[in-house]
Design a protein around this motif. Structure first.
Motif, PDB file in Angstrom:
ATOM      1  N   MET A   1      33.454  42.220  36.248  1.00 48.43           N
ATOM      2  CA  MET A   1      33.635  40.953  36.955  1.00 48.43           C
ATOM      3  C   MET A   1      32.278  40.397  37.351  1.00 48.43           C
ATOM      4  O   MET A   1      31.424  41.121  37.875  1.00 48.43           O
ATOM      5  N   SER A   2      32.053  39.104  37.091  1.00 45.07           N
ATOM      6  CA  SER A   2      30.798  38.456  37.469  1.00 45.07           C
ATOM      7  C   SER A   2      31.094  37.335  38.438  1.00 45.07           C
ATOM      8  O   SER A   2      32.233  36.896  38.592  1.00 45.07           O
ATOM      9  N   GLU A   3      30.049  36.834  39.082  1.00 44.03           N
ATOM     10  CA  GLU A   3      30.228  35.711  40.004  1.00 44.03           C
ATOM     11  C   GLU A   3      30.747  34.485  39.271  1.00 44.03           C
ATOM     12  O   GLU A   3      31.490  33.689  39.828  1.00 44.03           O
ATOM     13  N   ALA A   4      30.373  34.343  37.998  1.00 36.84           N
ATOM     14  CA  ALA A   4      30.827  33.198  37.215  1.00 36.84           C
ATOM     15  C   ALA A   4      32.345  33.180  37.083  1.00 36.84           C
ATOM     16  O   ALA A   4      32.960  32.113  36.978  1.00 36.84           O
ATOM     17  N   ASP A   5      32.987  34.341  37.090  1.00 39.82           N
ATOM     18  CA  ASP A   5      34.438  34.438  36.935  1.00 39.82           C
ATOM     19  C   ASP A   5      35.185  34.480  38.270  1.00 39.82           C
ATOM     20  O   ASP A   5      36.410  34.478  38.292  1.00 39.82           O
ATOM     21  N   THR A   6      34.460  34.559  39.370  1.00 37.49           N
ATOM     22  CA  THR A   6      35.073  34.728  40.684  1.00 37.49           C
ATOM     23  C   THR A   6      35.266  33.378  41.371  1.00 37.49           C
ATOM     24  O   THR A   6      34.371  32.531  41.350  1.00 37.49           O
ATOM     25  N   ILE A   7      36.434  33.189  41.963  1.00 43.09           N
ATOM     26  CA  ILE A   7      36.685  31.975  42.747  1.00 43.09           C
ATOM     27  C   ILE A   7      35.865  32.070  44.030  1.00 43.09           C
ATOM     28  O   ILE A   7      36.016  33.002  44.825  1.00 43.09           O
ATOM     29  N   LEU A   8      34.980  31.077  44.220  1.00 41.92           N
ATOM     30  CA  LEU A   8      34.062  31.104  45.360  1.00 41.92           C
ATOM     31  C   LEU A   8      34.520  30.208  46.506  1.00 41.92           C
ATOM     32  O   LEU A   8      34.187  30.475  47.668  1.00 41.92           O
ATOM     33  N   ALA A  24      40.888  26.308  39.039  1.00 41.25           N
ATOM     34  CA  ALA A  24      42.161  26.986  38.796  1.00 41.25           C
ATOM     35  C   ALA A  24      43.122  26.644  39.926  1.00 41.25           C
ATOM     36  O   ALA A  24      42.788  26.805  41.108  1.00 41.25           O
ATOM     37  N   ALA A  25      44.300  26.155  39.571  1.00 40.83           N
ATOM     38  CA  ALA A  25      45.306  25.836  40.581  1.00 40.83           C
ATOM     39  C   ALA A  25      45.793  27.103  41.272  1.00 40.83           C
ATOM     40  O   ALA A  25      45.934  28.158  40.643  1.00 40.83           O
ATOM     41  N   PHE A  26      46.007  26.989  42.576  1.00 39.04           N
ATOM     42  CA  PHE A  26      46.590  28.066  43.386  1.00 39.04           C
ATOM     43  C   PHE A  26      45.775  29.359  43.314  1.00 39.04           C
ATOM     44  O   PHE A  26      46.320  30.458  43.275  1.00 39.04           O
ATOM     45  N   ALA A  27      44.457  29.199  43.309  1.00 41.06           N
ATOM     46  CA  ALA A  27      43.554  30.348  43.337  1.00 41.06           C
ATOM     47  C   ALA A  27      42.845  30.384  44.681  1.00 41.06           C
ATOM     48  O   ALA A  27      42.519  29.339  45.258  1.00 41.06           O
ATOM     49  N   ALA A  28      42.590  31.583  45.191  1.00 39.10           N
ATOM     50  CA  ALA A  28      41.955  31.778  46.486  1.00 39.10           C
ATOM     51  C   ALA A  28      40.570  32.390  46.299  1.00 39.10           C
ATOM     52  O   ALA A  28      40.296  33.036  45.270  1.00 39.10           O
ATOM     53  N   PRO A  29      39.683  32.223  47.270  1.00 38.31           N
ATOM     54  CA  PRO A  29      38.369  32.871  47.184  1.00 38.31           C
ATOM     55  C   PRO A  29      38.511  34.377  46.970  1.00 38.31           C
ATOM     56  O   PRO A  29      39.313  35.043  47.630  1.00 38.31           O
ATOM     57  N   GLY A  30      37.759  34.893  46.013  1.00 44.62           N
ATOM     58  CA  GLY A  30      37.837  36.308  45.673  1.00 44.62           C
ATOM     59  C   GLY A  30      38.733  36.602  44.492  1.00 44.62           C
ATOM     60  O   GLY A  30      38.692  37.704  43.928  1.00 44.62           O
ATOM     61  N   ASP A  31      39.570  35.642  44.082  1.00 40.67           N
ATOM     62  CA  ASP A  31      40.365  35.804  42.864  1.00 40.67           C
ATOM     63  C   ASP A  31      39.432  35.820  41.648  1.00 40.67           C
ATOM     64  O   ASP A  31      38.308  35.312  41.700  1.00 40.67           O
ATOM     65  N   VAL A  32      39.912  36.387  40.558  1.00 37.63           N
ATOM     66  CA  VAL A  32      39.126  36.436  39.322  1.00 37.63           C
ATOM     67  C   VAL A  32      39.808  35.561  38.272  1.00 37.63           C
ATOM     68  O   VAL A  32      41.012  35.698  38.018  1.00 37.63           O
ATOM     69  N   LEU A  33      39.039  34.654  37.685  1.00 34.21           N
ATOM     70  CA  LEU A  33      39.550  33.718  36.694  1.00 34.21           C
ATOM     71  C   LEU A  33      39.156  34.192  35.298  1.00 34.21           C
ATOM     72  O   LEU A  33      37.970  34.263  34.957  1.00 34.21           O
ATOM     73  N   ASP A  36      41.086  32.974  29.628  1.00 38.04           N
ATOM     74  CA  ASP A  36      42.279  32.235  29.216  1.00 38.04           C
ATOM     75  C   ASP A  36      42.905  31.421  30.355  1.00 38.04           C
ATOM     76  O   ASP A  36      43.960  30.802  30.186  1.00 38.04           O
ATOM     77  N   GLY A  37      42.270  31.422  31.526  1.00 39.58           N
ATOM     78  CA  GLY A  37      42.760  30.645  32.661  1.00 39.58           C
ATOM     79  C   GLY A  37      43.678  31.395  33.599  1.00 39.58           C
ATOM     80  O   GLY A  37      44.073  30.857  34.638  1.00 39.58           O
ATOM     81  N   SER A  38      44.033  32.623  33.258  1.00 37.19           N
ATOM     82  CA  SER A  38      44.888  33.398  34.156  1.00 37.19           C
ATOM     83  C   SER A  38      44.085  33.871  35.364  1.00 37.19           C
ATOM     84  O   SER A  38      42.868  34.031  35.301  1.00 37.19           O
ATOM     85  N   VAL A  39      44.789  34.088  36.474  1.00 32.53           N
ATOM     86  CA  VAL A  39      44.145  34.432  37.739  1.00 32.53           C
ATOM     87  C   VAL A  39      44.608  35.805  38.206  1.00 32.53           C
ATOM     88  O   VAL A  39      45.815  36.079  38.254  1.00 32.53           O
ATOM     89  N   THR A  40      43.645  36.664  38.510  1.00 29.15           N
ATOM     90  CA  THR A  40      43.947  37.952  39.134  1.00 29.15           C
ATOM     91  C   THR A  40      43.702  37.834  40.632  1.00 29.15           C
ATOM     92  O   THR A  40      42.581  37.551  41.055  1.00 29.15           O
ATOM     93  N   PRO A  41      44.745  38.011  41.454  1.00 28.40           N
ATOM     94  CA  PRO A  41      44.577  37.802  42.897  1.00 28.40           C
ATOM     95  C   PRO A  41      43.548  38.743  43.506  1.00 28.40           C
ATOM     96  O   PRO A  41      43.430  39.911  43.124  1.00 28.40           O
ATOM     97  N   GLY A  42      42.805  38.204  44.475  1.00 28.39           N
ATOM     98  CA  GLY A  42      41.814  38.971  45.208  1.00 28.39           C
ATOM     99  C   GLY A  42      42.246  39.203  46.643  1.00 28.39           C
ATOM    100  O   GLY A  42      43.420  39.002  47.002  1.00 28.39           O
ATOM    101  N   PRO A  43      41.308  39.603  47.510  1.00 31.40           N
ATOM    102  CA  PRO A  43      41.658  40.021  48.875  1.00 31.40           C
ATOM    103  C   PRO A  43      42.146  38.885  49.778  1.00 31.40           C
ATOM    104  O   PRO A  43      42.750  39.155  50.813  1.00 31.40           O
ATOM    105  N   HIS A  44      41.870  37.625  49.414  1.00 32.74           N
ATOM    106  CA  HIS A  44      42.289  36.498  50.264  1.00 32.74           C
ATOM    107  C   HIS A  44      43.493  35.758  49.701  1.00 32.74           C
ATOM    108  O   HIS A  44      43.866  34.710  50.212  1.00 32.74           O
ATOM    109  N   HIS A  45      44.100  36.301  48.666  1.00 30.32           N
ATOM    110  CA  HIS A  45      45.259  35.665  48.034  1.00 30.32           C
ATOM    111  C   HIS A  45      46.520  36.303  48.599  1.00 30.32           C
ATOM    112  O   HIS A  45      46.795  37.474  48.362  1.00 30.32           O
ATOM    113  N   GLN A  46      47.280  35.516  49.386  1.00 28.27           N
ATOM    114  CA  GLN A  46      48.501  36.066  49.965  1.00 28.27           C
ATOM    115  C   GLN A  46      49.719  35.589  49.185  1.00 28.27           C
ATOM    116  O   GLN A  46      49.679  34.582  48.476  1.00 28.27           O
TER     117      GLN A  46
END
Length: 398
Positions: A1-8, A24-33, A36-46
């Motif tokens: 994971m790089s900063e370029a792929d991380t929702i800031l 990315a719609a409905f992405a939170a800080p710390g998510d990984v983009l 292909d545009g899919s989002v992996t939830p991070g620590p701030h994604h509830q």
């Protein structure tokens, strides 16, 4: 994971923004983009609590936790100030809890033999038929199902339903409903009595007609019961109102003579120390404030502050000014304030953009922007409110 792929951060319309600039719609800080545009939830994604999210336009940010929603409010304000070349201390946001909204406007529509009642789908005229709501005060949401049944008997097309929580209970105004005759009168009375409704009014298109109001409806502001006209503007939550009033009082200090401009029903005027001049352009609001303020050191005036702002000479009489304009801001009044000798200003705003524009004019006129506090009354929405304190550097302490 790089900063370029991380929702800031989260952009103004609610999209998450990655380090490489992708949205990315409905992405939170710390998510990984992912590429292909899919989002992996991070620590701030509830997990959004409401079944209607994200279709319902009542909320845009239920996927953010408390920390990231607060940061979103802070960033919106900081970006608006930066865009005007300004900076100021930004205090931690005042956040209203879930299920505390005391006013809302819902849409109603007869469709397929039944009535839909709820908020609009995001960016659409279609309606969400509310089955649950995590922002409305439960006393308002409890009306949704019985109101849907009532409208099912009389509604022919579309309508707008204004719900407000008054001192006496829920206040209902239905715009676009022509419920005439004995059957409608009896149905409305039965609905209101069974559901503890304080007032039920309709507006078929030619003015408000009150159909049920067993006792005069009021809203208590600053400890004073104020007559409440149907569908009046109120701060959205009691918590938000308290935060804004406290900020205004802090900003003006112990001023003995204050002007409350765009005073509305008196949310600030009735809570301020000393004598208060209250200027407001809406007739219903100023008449209500006059009725409530009898015997108190509040002096309301019906005045269109866009067409006839207080002049510099008039403003120079006051030790402080509280300013709470509509979303467009108060450009005409701010120009007069910037040229005045008023020592302190409390500016309440529901639009960081117009606030920052007006703040620049005040600062160019010699005021200092001392601090700003974001206020999150519209929980999980992109709507940002704020209170700010301005002072002249040579003015005495508040």
């Amino acid at each position: 994971m790089s900063e370029a792929d991380t929702i800031l951060r989260v952009a103004a319309r609610g999209d998450g923004v990655a380090g490489d600039g992708r949205h990315a719609a409905f992405a939170a800080p710390g998510d990984v983009l992912a590429p292909d545009g899919s989002v992996t939830p991070g620590p701030h994604h509830q997990a959004p609590p409401c079944r209607h999210f994200p279709e319902c336009g009542g909320c845009q940010l239920q996927h953010l936790d408390e920390e990231s929603w607060a940061q979103f409010l802070h960033d919106r304000l900081a970006n608006a100030l930066e865009g005007q070349g300004l900076a100021a201390p930004i205090r931690p946001p005042a956040l209203s809890p879930p299920r505390t909204r005391r006013r809302a406007t819902l849409g109603a529509e007869r469709k397929g033999g039944r009535v839909l009642l709820g908020f609009n789908v995001e960016n659409s005229h279609a309606l969400i038929d509310l089955q649950e709501c995590w922002i409305l005060d439960p006393r308002l949401f409890a009306l949704v199902a019985p109101l849907r049944r009532l409208l099912g008997r009389f509604l022919k097309g579309r309508a707008r339903v204004h719900l407000t929580l008054s001192d006496q209970g829920p206040d209902v105004l239905v715009e676009g409903l022509a419920a005439e005759g004995l059957e409608a009168a009896e149905a409305i009375s039965a609905f209101a009595e069974a559901n503890g409704v304080a007032r039920f009014a309709v507006d078929p298109g030619h003015g408000v007609e009150v159909r049920w109001e067993p006792q005069p409806v009021t809203i208590t502001l600053g400890g004073v019961p104020v007559p409440l006209p149907p569908a009046s503007f109120l701060q959205a939550t009691p918590e938000g109102e308290a935060a804004l009033v406290a900020a205004a009082r802090e900003a003006i200090g112990s001023a003995r003579l204050t002007a409350d401009l765009f005073a509305g029903l008196g949310t600030f005027a009735l809570s301020l120390p000393g004598k208060v001049y209250a200027g407001e352009g809406a007739r219903d609001a100023i008449f209500a404030l006059k009725a409530a303020g009898a015997g108190r050191p509040v002096f309301p005036e019906h005045r269109d502050l866009f067409r006839r702002p207080l002049t510099t000479a008039e403003l120079d009489r006051f030790e402080a000014v509280v300013l709470d304009p509509p979303r467009a801001g108060a450009r005409e009044q701010v120009v007069q304030l910037a040229a005045s000798r008023v020592p302190r200003i409390a500016y309440i705003s529901c639009n960081p953009g117009s606030f920052a524009r007006d703040a620049k004019v005040l600062c160019e006129g010699g005021f200092r922007l001392d601090w700003v506090v974001p206020v999150g009354q519209f929980r999980w929405s992109t709507h940002v409110e704020l209170a700010a304190a301005f002072s002249r550097p040579d003015s005495p302490p508040a």
